[in-house]
Write an enzyme that holds these catalytic residues in place. Structure first.
Site, PDB file in Angstrom:
ATOM      1  N   GLU A   1      15.132  28.936  -6.975  1.00  0.00           N
ATOM      2  CA  GLU A   1      13.736  29.249  -6.693  1.00  0.00           C
ATOM      3  C   GLU A   1      13.485  30.398  -5.725  1.00  0.00           C
ATOM      4  OE1 GLU A   1      11.020  27.872  -8.242  1.00  0.00           O
ATOM      5  OE2 GLU A   1      12.594  27.061  -9.522  1.00  0.00           O
TER       6      GLU A   1
ATOM      7  N   SER B   1      -5.205 -37.486  -7.886  1.00  0.00           N
ATOM      8  CA  SER B   1      -4.772 -38.363  -6.788  1.00  0.00           C
ATOM      9  C   SER B   1      -3.999 -37.643  -5.693  1.00  0.00           C
ATOM     10  CB  SER B   1      -3.914 -39.497  -7.348  1.00  0.00           C
ATOM     11  OG  SER B   1      -4.691 -40.350  -8.160  1.00  0.00           O
TER      12      SER B   1
END
Length: 796
Positions: free
Chosen positions: A172, A441
């Protein structure tokens, strides 16, 4: 006499000696006489040459010197008066143009200086770079999820191998450490192309790319390039090359959802950026220009060609030896496995949602911001416990109807931390652990705790005959499951046998609102539902009739909905001596560099004594016989307190819609729920009804045995602490309805009945005749011994 023409060359020749003029002749000067030779001849002015120019003469040593008008081209005089030569015109134009150019350059210089001086470069620390937030299990190392719109993990420059850095530079910007931050030729080319209508792109340095990636848009326009120029130059002046390169390496997109070189190293090679070789770094360097086009999975030939060019560039720069270049082979790249971003698709995804919701409140940030902040979130969820939860559910339910739904939540009573969380198989589907359903319950321990606070002891004897009617529902009798009846039972016996008539009457006596208050305190809940996975509940009153907000004696047998997470927390409070710790999923949070965001010591609160210690102790004591009675004892007879629960209609047959098993030791409280999406009757693979001690009980038992294996045995209360009212003794009458081997299911029923209608009776699955947990077999026809003087109920 005409005036003297100041433009005429009247001076003496250079180098001559000026002498005084001779004396004027007498009579000269006015009117007649001989003209003065020093005065212009008016006639000469009217002859050729420029108008207004004359021939003047003076004497210089006796000689007469004439001053002639300037000659034109080839010695000829110029044209008419007022005209200029072409050469003069061009000179004048050049002068004007030169003045304009100089002025323009001056103005441009001033403009550039002003713009540069007013260009603000933000601190690189403030540049927003979305990073991947990683969620871990409680060990802090086992990953649960990676979050964020971008897969990015920021690293420092020294955490990137030098060969990888060199590869990026070779591809680059080979002169990165020497350039001024911009490419003059690239900018000029871009400007020229823009003016002439050509391509707007131009060569960019790494600094320019970094500016574009973080501070500007990617639009290839002249104005954007102009901004890029100033920002790049100023960035280069304000920061070191290493700082710029570090930021750049953390912002590049490498494809496959990987932003930054660390994420790319893990995505393509399964290593950290610090371990990248020159060859691996070259693979990543090729991707910078076009990640998709040069992904080796998409374009292996093109990717390898450019890979070789990058290595050649490294050799040219002296960053790679020729020998190493010759020996280089293209490295193995991991296959594409799809995006690793976002919420996990499996059960763990629901944990991530809960953790994000918790952090949203604690940090004051949106979940999106948290997911992209680069946090390291350590949850309270134990990886071994979570694996046990998922595997146990999958194992038990392997051959069962696929319409059944399950939830399992385990909580640490001593901290409030969630140890395991299974809300369903899909991480993005409905969270059944966060979905309110009638507990049946399994809600009875809260009734017991309320009675204990009012001075009623667990040894109090109550009427458990069936059926019974009560003042708040005189025309709708309450029945025990299976037709069981006990005219004179202690509350412990009634708890073990899960007698509905006893606990409906007890809730009515102590006050339904008081029972509600006890349960809400134990569960750490407010007054209304918030944030449930079922929006229909949000904003409604908790533990109340959904239509009228009323609370009746039906609360004693679990008619009003709660969530599995609430049951796990409520029972954890009882396990912890009545002390409630705030429920939480997050143990600690750090940023990507290890800075503490939420410290571990701040996630566990000091606890709040919401139920008196002696009440919690006796409530626990009253439930210690349930597991054995339901054939769900833990391995090695480990002490455990528990309660089964089954919600449904019962007439001549049982039609259960929800089945529960909840229980705890001092170190873990676990709730298991089972039901369906449409609240229809639930059946096992044999077509029989599902009770709390059936499939839910099996999941609970296997999970608890698995996670507690090898841990110290912890004792539970063995002595009653509250010696309160024992109630009026009445003659004991026990009856037992005959058991059948099969029970035909009823048709689909609607969700919980209101307090104005007959509430559904809670039912419990019958105990099996062997110690093995019941799975697909129908209820056994033989009975087993329960507490002294009592026969077991037909459902448990």
């Amino acid at each position: 006499m005409p005036p003297h023409d100041e433009t005429s060359p009247v001076g003496p020749p250079a180098g001559s000696v000026r002498r005084p003029p001779p004396a004027r002749a007498a009579g000269s000067g006015g009117g007649g006489g001989r003209p003065d030779p020093r005065r212009p001849d008016p006639r000469a002015a009217r002859r050729g040459g420029d108008r207004g120019r004359t021939t003047a003469a003076r004497t210089d040593g006796g000689a007469t010197v004439s001053a002639r008008p300037p000659a034109g081209r080839k010695g000829k005089p110029t044209g008419k008066k007022g005209k200029r030569t072409a050469k003069q015109k061009r000179r004048r134009i050049y002068k004007v143009l030169a003045s304009l150019v100089v002025g323009g350059l001056v103005l441009l210089g001033v403009f550039v200086g002003v713009v540069y001086a007013n260009t603000t470069v933000p601190s690189l620390d403030d540049v927003s770079q979305a990073q991947t937030t990683i969620v871990y299990y409680s060990d802090g190392t086992t990953e649960m999820a990676r979050l964020g719109s971008e897969n990015r993990v920021a690293v420092t420059l020294d955490q990137v191998s030098e060969p990888a850095r060199d590869a990026i530079l070779a591809a680059e910007n080979r002169n990165f450490y020497d350039d001024p931050g911009i490419s003059i030729t690239g900018i000029a080319r871009a400007a020229w192309n823009n003016l002439t209508g050509g391509s707007t792109q131009g060569g960019s340095t790494i600094t320019q790319q970094y500016v574009k990636n973080t501070l500007l848009t990617a639009d290839q326009t002249f104005s954007r390039k102009f901004q890029e120029l100033f920002l790049a130059v100023k960035l280069d002046n304000n920061y070191s090359k290493d700082e710029i390169l570090e930021g750049y390496l953390n912002t590049i997109y490498f494809g496959r959802g990987a932003y930054g070189i660390q994420a790319a190293a893990q995505t393509y090679f399964g290593v950290d950026a610090s371990a990248l070789t020159a060859q691996q770094g070259a693979v990543l360097a090729v991707l910078v220009r076009s990640p998709s086009a040069y992904d080796p999975a998409n374009n292996p030939e093109g990717a390898q060609d450019r890979w070789g060019l990058v290595l050649d560039g490294m050799v040219e720069q002296g960053w790679l030896s020729s020998g190493d270049r010759s020996a280089s082979t293209y490295p193995e790249v991991l296959p594409v496995t799809g995006s690793s971003l976002g919420i996990p698709e499996g059960p763990e995804g629901l944990i991530v949602y809960q953790a994000l919701a918790e952090l949203e409140t604690k940090l004051g940030k949106s979940q999106d911001d948290i997911a992209s902040a680069g946090y390291r979130i350590t949850t309270t969820v134990n990886p071994t416990y979570q694996q046990a939860a998922v595997e146990t559910v999958n194992s038990v339910m392997a051959d069962q109807p696929d319409t059944l739904r399950q939830a399992l939540v385990a909580v640490d009573p001593r901290t409030g931390g969630v140890l395991a969380y299974y809300g369903g198989p899909s991480g993005t589907g409905l969270d059944y652990a966060n979905n309110p359903r009638p507990p049946g319950s399994s809600f009875k321990p809260y009734v017991m705790a309320t009675a204990l606070e009012q001075g009623i002891s667990i040894s109090s004897r109550r009427d458990g005959s069936s059926p019974q009617t009560f003042p708040d529902r005189p025309d709708q009798p309450v029945r025990n499951s299976g037709g069981a009846s006990c005219g004179d039972c202690t509350l412990v016996q009634a708890m073990t046998r899960s007698l509905n008539t006893t606990f409906y009457g007890l809730a009515y006596d102590v006050g339904a609102e008081n029972v509600r208050a006890t349960a809400l305190a134990a569960m750490g809940l407010g007054d209304t539902w918030q944030g449930t996975s079922s929006p229909v509940f949000n904003g409604r009153k908790i533990l109340a009739d959904p239509d009228s907000d009323g609370v009746g004696g039906s609360i004693g047998i679990g008619q009003y909905a709660v969530r599995p997470i609430d049951q796990a927390v409520g029972f954890a409070t009882l396990a912890n001596g009545g002390v409630l710790h705030a429920t939480h999923y997050v143990a600690q949070v750090t940023d990507s560099e290890g800075g503490v965001v939420i410290a571990p010591e701040t996630t566990v609160d000091a606890g709040n004594q919401v139920i008196p210690a002696d009440v919690a102790s006796d409530t626990t004591l009253s439930t210690e016989g349930v597991a054995e009675y339901s054939r769900r004892s833990l391995d090695d007879d480990r002490p455990v307190a528990s309660k089964t629960g089954t919600q449904g209609q019962q007439d001549s047959t049982v039609n259960s819609t929800d089945a529960w098993m909840v229980g705890y030791t001092p170190s873990i409280s676990t709730a298991v729920w089972m039901g369906s999406d449409d609240n229809s009757a639930i059946q096992n693979a044999s077509g029989g009804p599902i009770f709390g001690s059936g499939l839910p009980g099996q999941i609970w038992q296997e999970f608890m045995d698995r996670v507690l294996d090898g841990t110290p045995v912890e004792e539970l209360p063995t002595e009653q602490l509250i010696d309160g009212d024992t109630g009026n003794s009445v003659p004991e009458v026990t009856t037992e309805a005959p058991r059948t081997t099969t029970q035909a299911p009823q048709t689909t029923t609607e969700a919980p009945v209101t307090t104005t209608e007959a509430p559904p009776a809670t039912t419990e699955a019958p105990p099996t005749t062997t110690a093995a947990p019941p799975t697909t077999a129908p209820p056994a026809t033989t009975s087993s011994a329960g507490p002294p003087g009592l026969l077991p109920t037909t459902t448990r």
